[in-house]
Design a protein around this motif. Structure first.
Motif, PDB file in Angstrom:
ATOM      1  N   GLU A 181       4.090  72.967 -14.976  1.00 14.77           N
ATOM      2  CA  GLU A 181       2.731  72.439 -14.910  1.00 14.77           C
ATOM      3  C   GLU A 181       2.031  72.944 -13.655  1.00 14.77           C
ATOM      4  OE1 GLU A 181       1.488  70.104 -12.602  1.00 14.77           O
ATOM      5  OE2 GLU A 181      -0.465  69.932 -13.575  1.00 14.77           O
ATOM      6  N   ARG A 182       2.757  72.970 -12.544  1.00 10.49           N
ATOM      7  CA  ARG A 182       2.193  73.452 -11.283  1.00 10.49           C
ATOM      8  C   ARG A 182       1.831  74.935 -11.416  1.00 10.49           C
ATOM      9  NH1 ARG A 182       3.245  74.788  -5.961  1.00 10.49           N
ATOM     10  NH2 ARG A 182       5.306  75.588  -6.441  1.00 10.49           N
ATOM     11  N   LEU A 183       2.699  75.694 -12.062  1.00  8.80           N
ATOM     12  CA  LEU A 183       2.459  77.127 -12.260  1.00  8.80           C
ATOM     13  C   LEU A 183       1.164  77.350 -13.033  1.00  8.80           C
ATOM     14  CD1 LEU A 183       4.099  79.898 -11.827  1.00  8.80           C
ATOM     15  CD2 LEU A 183       4.561  79.742 -14.287  1.00  8.80           C
ATOM     16  N   VAL A 184       1.033  76.625 -14.154  1.00  4.22           N
ATOM     17  CA  VAL A 184      -0.083  76.870 -15.061  1.00  4.22           C
ATOM     18  C   VAL A 184      -1.365  76.186 -14.564  1.00  4.22           C
ATOM     19  CG1 VAL A 184      -0.961  76.488 -17.390  1.00  4.22           C
ATOM     20  CG2 VAL A 184       1.420  77.202 -17.049  1.00  4.22           C
ATOM     21  N   ALA A 185      -1.279  74.891 -14.275  1.00  2.00           N
ATOM     22  CA  ALA A 185      -2.497  74.129 -13.995  1.00  2.00           C
ATOM     23  C   ALA A 185      -2.986  74.313 -12.563  1.00  2.00           C
ATOM     24  CB  ALA A 185      -2.275  72.650 -14.299  1.00  2.00           C
ATOM     25  N   ILE A 200       5.242  89.312 -11.537  1.00  2.00           N
ATOM     26  CA  ILE A 200       5.944  88.022 -11.510  1.00  2.00           C
ATOM     27  C   ILE A 200       5.982  87.516 -10.071  1.00  2.00           C
ATOM     28  CG2 ILE A 200       8.198  86.934 -11.846  1.00  2.00           C
ATOM     29  CD1 ILE A 200       8.698  88.829 -14.176  1.00  2.00           C
ATOM     30  N   PRO A 201       5.517  86.283  -9.823  1.00  2.00           N
ATOM     31  CA  PRO A 201       5.526  85.758  -8.443  1.00  2.00           C
ATOM     32  C   PRO A 201       6.945  85.771  -7.884  1.00  2.00           C
ATOM     33  CG  PRO A 201       4.356  84.258  -9.936  1.00  2.00           C
ATOM     34  CD  PRO A 201       4.982  85.312 -10.782  1.00  2.00           C
ATOM     35  N   SER A 202       7.053  85.943  -6.567  1.00  2.00           N
ATOM     36  CA  SER A 202       8.366  86.149  -5.948  1.00  2.00           C
ATOM     37  C   SER A 202       9.291  84.945  -6.106  1.00  2.00           C
ATOM     38  CB  SER A 202       8.202  86.519  -4.474  1.00  2.00           C
ATOM     39  OG  SER A 202       7.456  85.511  -3.825  1.00  2.00           O
ATOM     40  N   ASP A 203       8.746  83.724  -6.054  1.00  2.00           N
ATOM     41  CA  ASP A 203       9.632  82.556  -6.210  1.00  2.00           C
ATOM     42  C   ASP A 203      10.198  82.484  -7.620  1.00  2.00           C
ATOM     43  OD1 ASP A 203       7.089  81.933  -7.225  1.00  2.00           O
ATOM     44  OD2 ASP A 203       7.286  79.796  -6.806  1.00  2.00           O
ATOM     45  N   LEU A 204       9.395  82.886  -8.593  1.00  2.00           N
ATOM     46  CA  LEU A 204       9.873  82.898  -9.977  1.00  2.00           C
ATOM     47  C   LEU A 204      10.920  84.000 -10.155  1.00  2.00           C
ATOM     48  CD1 LEU A 204       9.868  82.110 -12.950  1.00  2.00           C
ATOM     49  CD2 LEU A 204       7.739  83.384 -13.256  1.00  2.00           C
TER      50      LEU A 204
END
Lengths: 144, 144, 144, 144
Positions: free
Chosen positions: A49-53, A127-131
């Motif tokens: 949710e944090r990623l998307v919203a 792709i974000p580094s934490d992902l």
């Protein structure tokens, strides 16, 4: 699929089924969407949710190959399983399965390619580094 | 896809879309399911409801390959198109596309393999002769 | 309901139905949502997508009373009808019906109260003046 | 609602939400349908799937009154709760609520009247005796 998978069990609902009394096939994709959310939250610890919203990063599907092997009926307990097949620069390939929870019989399996996008432009982004980091520790699919 | 297709236009509804404001991808399959119903009714003149509810013949999907090329947004007018790729003994292969209705830009395309089954046993049965005949007159996909 | 209604016909889809072979009741609300979109576009000439996506005005439901009088089956042709019951400062009350298209037998009817909101705050706002004006010319429900 | 309720927690999924980022309201009814299934299985010990698919007894909704008090967003944890309001000869009245799981703030509540029907005729039948008995031990809603 390898044993190193992220799994969730689920009951087939009345609302998942069609007049033939079996899962209406698009509903498998809705179920798998929920599995990916759970995986991001509980497996990857990224927070879907944090990623998307909030971070405004989307994960649209760009490619899908699905095989339907057996029917799932209203009331069935099924196991949904997921493993990472490949991590690219801006995309992610998953293997997903739906199995009978009791006997482990395969109902449906698919390969799904997701792309990370900016939800402002709907264009692909890296792709974000934490992902990326979290994906390294994720269950990997066996080489076919 | 060849020009010989069965086509229908449709507006993307609020209920088709996700929090990203674009079509939630499983919803494409729901739309195509409606297109196949219309094709059976208006194109093949077979009667989808009669086939399923009265003759108790199912048309489950056994294989799906889908490519998502562009987003469809809430309010967009899209064209759904369908052509027959191959008719087997007990199965049927279709090519399906979703295009922008104005510019004809490709949003999503898929190959879908359907099997004719008995809804009593969920086992594959031969394609009924009236359906087989109707399929001969249907729009055929160009050889890839 | 008065004769002064906004109407649309629709076929009951396989995907609308449940294992009992009849419309899964939440699907009536999805159908009515589509009717309201068509009414805004074609009846009120307001543009539902422009209202929501560009002007960022929402129309959430705050109250619903529904009576289910007859079943709708897969393949049925139904008529969806809508009339305005009351226009308030920040809310709008509608009467909606689903009837068999051939015999006009009532399947389901409901009263729905919608509120105009800011999609930034999800707080109620006054009905925009162009919408208020358009509503004056809209079909009015007979006094019960 | 009284404390004597049947409850389940659930996360709001991406697929539950609309372009406004909040639960698409018909989805509340899908959620409550799942709650009633769980209640039949785990609370009443009646077996919802056995009732519908094997005993061929349906539970269609005939009346619904719903109030929407607050929005539920993608990622929210909600509590779904249910209590029996009244048991009639052939019908059953329930009170249902959706609350924020953390703060208990009311998001949506409804009264739902269900009828027991024969799935062969779609006509109302008397509530089966095992179900009637189980309902006597079920959580009762406080008199309003």
């Amino acid at each position: 699929m390898t044993a190193l998978t992220f799994e969730r069990e689920r009951v087939i609902r009345f609302s998942d089924c069609d007049p033939a009394g079996i899962v209406f096939y698009p509903q498998y994709f809705v179920m798998f969407n929920g599995l990916v959310e759970d995986w991001f939250d509980d497996g990857l610890q990224i927070g879907y949710e944090r990623l998307v919203a909030q971070r405004r990063i989307g994960l649209p599907t760009v490619r899908l190959e699905a095989d339907f092997r057996g029917v799932s009926r209203f009331g069935d307990k099924v196991k949904l399983a997921l493993a990472v097949e490949r991590v690219g620069e801006r995309s992610l390939s998953l293997q997903l399965q739906c199995l009978g929870a009791d006997k482990g019989d395969l109902r449906m399996q698919m390969r799904q390619v997701l792309v990370t996008t900016s939800l402002a432009s709907h264009q692909a982004i890296a792709i974000p580094s934490d992902l990326r980091e979290a994906l390294h520790g994720a269950p990997q699919a066996a080489t076919p």
